[in-house]
Design an enzyme around this catalytic site. Structure first.
Site, mmCIF file in Angstrom:
data_model
loop_
_atom_site.group_PDB
_atom_site.id
_atom_site.type_symbol
_atom_site.label_atom_id
_atom_site.label_comp_id
_atom_site.label_asym_id
_atom_site.label_seq_id
_atom_site.Cartn_x
_atom_site.Cartn_y
_atom_site.Cartn_z
ATOM 1 N N LYS A 112 42.726 23.582 43.297
ATOM 2 C CA LYS A 112 41.313 23.226 43.134
ATOM 3 C C LYS A 112 40.993 21.827 43.637
ATOM 4 O O LYS A 112 39.868 21.547 44.005
ATOM 5 C CB LYS A 112 40.903 23.364 41.660
ATOM 6 C CG LYS A 112 40.850 24.810 41.227
ATOM 7 C CD LYS A 112 39.984 25.001 39.996
ATOM 8 C CE LYS A 112 39.848 26.494 39.711
ATOM 9 N NZ LYS A 112 39.361 26.790 38.379
ATOM 10 N N LYS A 245 42.787 41.881 46.485
ATOM 11 C CA LYS A 245 42.451 42.447 45.177
ATOM 12 C C LYS A 245 40.938 42.533 44.962
ATOM 13 O O LYS A 245 40.183 41.747 45.524
ATOM 14 C CB LYS A 245 43.149 41.676 44.053
ATOM 15 C CG LYS A 245 42.623 40.307 43.760
ATOM 16 C CD LYS A 245 43.349 39.763 42.521
ATOM 17 C CE LYS A 245 42.682 38.482 42.058
ATOM 18 N NZ LYS A 245 43.187 38.011 40.776
ATOM 19 N N LYS A 248 35.282 39.640 41.992
ATOM 20 C CA LYS A 248 33.828 39.506 41.858
ATOM 21 C C LYS A 248 33.254 38.538 42.883
ATOM 22 O O LYS A 248 32.067 38.531 43.122
ATOM 23 C CB LYS A 248 33.429 39.125 40.434
ATOM 24 C CG LYS A 248 34.036 37.856 39.911
ATOM 25 C CD LYS A 248 33.467 37.546 38.532
ATOM 26 C CE LYS A 248 34.319 36.564 37.779
ATOM 27 N NZ LYS A 248 35.483 37.134 37.120
#
Ligand code: AMP
Ligand code: TRP
Length: 377
Positions: A112, A245, A248
């Site tokens: 991140k 995968k 969302k």
């Protein structure tokens, strides 16, 4: 005596079939075999910017999803992290025995923040090798030649350092500290088992380190928890791309089936799902798209792969997909019916009771922590 288990999920609404089959479904099983504590970690969620109204909505939504999926507050403890203040209190105490070096090692932090000391060290070494290489074996060079060379490759080194500094300075402190709060979540409850995905294992390792470090420094206080790789949850791939995968954050709406999709949407998405060449319904690594669809079929219907292969021996993708759509719809319809019937008030009541239950354990633990650290009682 059942073992105590702790697990947590960030409040993100709009869950998909991958979340259900890979995560939620497992909690439903775990609540039977363990003394399970399940937590919605809103304090973790705010380590990245959140709109307050949306956060509130998502927190309620995810609790409803878990309840509709079969999490039973009679069998487990279900609560929201920010409603038990001991989490933040213990996180602070654990901060004081954590080292920056513990935290900069964490993969999630590296991903991140873009900060990876090992990578940066390698880049610096490479820049130095450039200098050494370019200056080697060339006779008759003056000191000024070297100065120019060092300025050239040296600039590279300063660039690397500046990028590192900017990356580091721009990371939120909360994001950096995220794993310490997670350790607090786990250690507050004398947790023995923590089921997590592979990406979270390193954070469990930190919780273990901090438990041991605290016990050594202040006397036996915490149980050292064990991570449990949750491998039984299947990895569901994107309907539009079986190499990635289901997610969302995927670009296409045809990537995933949301748990709130209506029947028509489900049928359309499954019809559009990519398939492999050939037309036979066989479960094989050569047919990753079909494999994924068969996985969804078996996990939701309870049938085995062999059953499915036999059922569709003389049929093609069309028939299989039509039936799969019905399997998904038949799962989602009662789920959505339950979801619809859970009110905000009911959720708030369940969470209040859950927080009270969690707090009773957490308070006891904090009494010991406070005493051992030397705070006045
Ligand atoms: P995320 O939605 O990525 O925050 O993940 C929430 C939980 O759902 C985690 O436990 C993930 O491991 C699980 N999960 C997310 N996507 C999938 C997927 N495509 N297949 C299986 N499990 C998933
Ligand atoms: N970091 C975990 C995740 O993103 C969520 C989490 C927070 C957690 N606290 C925890 C998981 C304690 C297990 C135990 O998935």
């Amino acid at each position: 005596m059942k073992k105590r288990l702790f697990s947590a999920v960030q409040p993100s609404g709009n869950l998909h079939l991958g979340n259900y089959l890979g995560a939620i479904k497992q909690w439903v099983t775990l609540q039977e075999d363990y003394e399970a504590i399940f937590c919605v970690v809103d304090l973790h969620a705010i380590t990245v910017p959140q709109d307050p109204a949306t956060l509130r909505k998502k927190t309620l939504e995810i609790v409803k999803m878990y309840l509709a999926a079969g999490i039973n507050p009679e069998k487990c403890t279900l609560f929201v992290q920010s409603q038990v203040e001991e989490h933040t209190e213990l996180a602070w105490v654990l901060n004081t025995i954590s080292k920056n070096g513990d935290l900069t090692k964490m993969t999630q932090f590296k991903d991140k923040s873009g900060m990876d000391f090992e990578r940066i060290e390698a880049e610096l070494k490479a820049a130095l090798v450039d200098i050494a290489y370019e200056s080697s074996g060339v006779p008759g060079r003056t000191k000024d030649d070297f100065r120019i060379l060092v300025m050239k490759s040296g600039k590279n080194i300063i660039d690397i350092f500046q990028t590192m500094k900017e990356d580091f300075n721009s990371v939120g402190t909360g994001l950096f500290d995220y794993p310490v709060l997670m350790a607090a979540d786990i250690l507050l409850y004398d947790t023995t088992v923590v089921p997590v995905g592979k990406d979270q294992m390193q954070h469990i390792e930190l919780a273990r380190t901090l438990a041991r470090r605290f016990n050594e420094r202040f006397g036996e206080t915490f149980v050292v928890p064990e991570g449990k790789l949750s491998t039984e949850g299947a990895l569901i791939m994107g309907l539009d791309d079986p190499s990635k995968k289901m997610s969302k954050s995927a670009e296409s709406v045809y990537n995933s089936i949301a748990l709130t999709d209506d029947a028509e949407t489900v049928r359309k998405k499954i019809k559009k799902a990519v398939t492999d060449s050939g037309s036979e319904i066989v479960y094989s690594d050569e047919k990753p798209a079909l494999q994924n669809l068969i996985n969804i079929y078996t996990l939701l219907s309870g049938k085995t792969k062999e059953d499915v292969q036999t059922m569709y021996q003389d049929k093609g993708y069309g028939d299989f997909k039509n039936d799969l759509a019905e399997v998904v719809v038949n799962f989602l319809a009662p789920f959505q019916e339950r979801l619809k019937n859970i009110s905000d008030e009911e959720v708030l009541e369940i969470l209040k009771a859950g927080a009270d239950k969690a707090k009773r354990i957490a308070e006891q633990k904090m009494l010991a922590v406070r005493k051992n650290v030397g705070f006045l009682s």
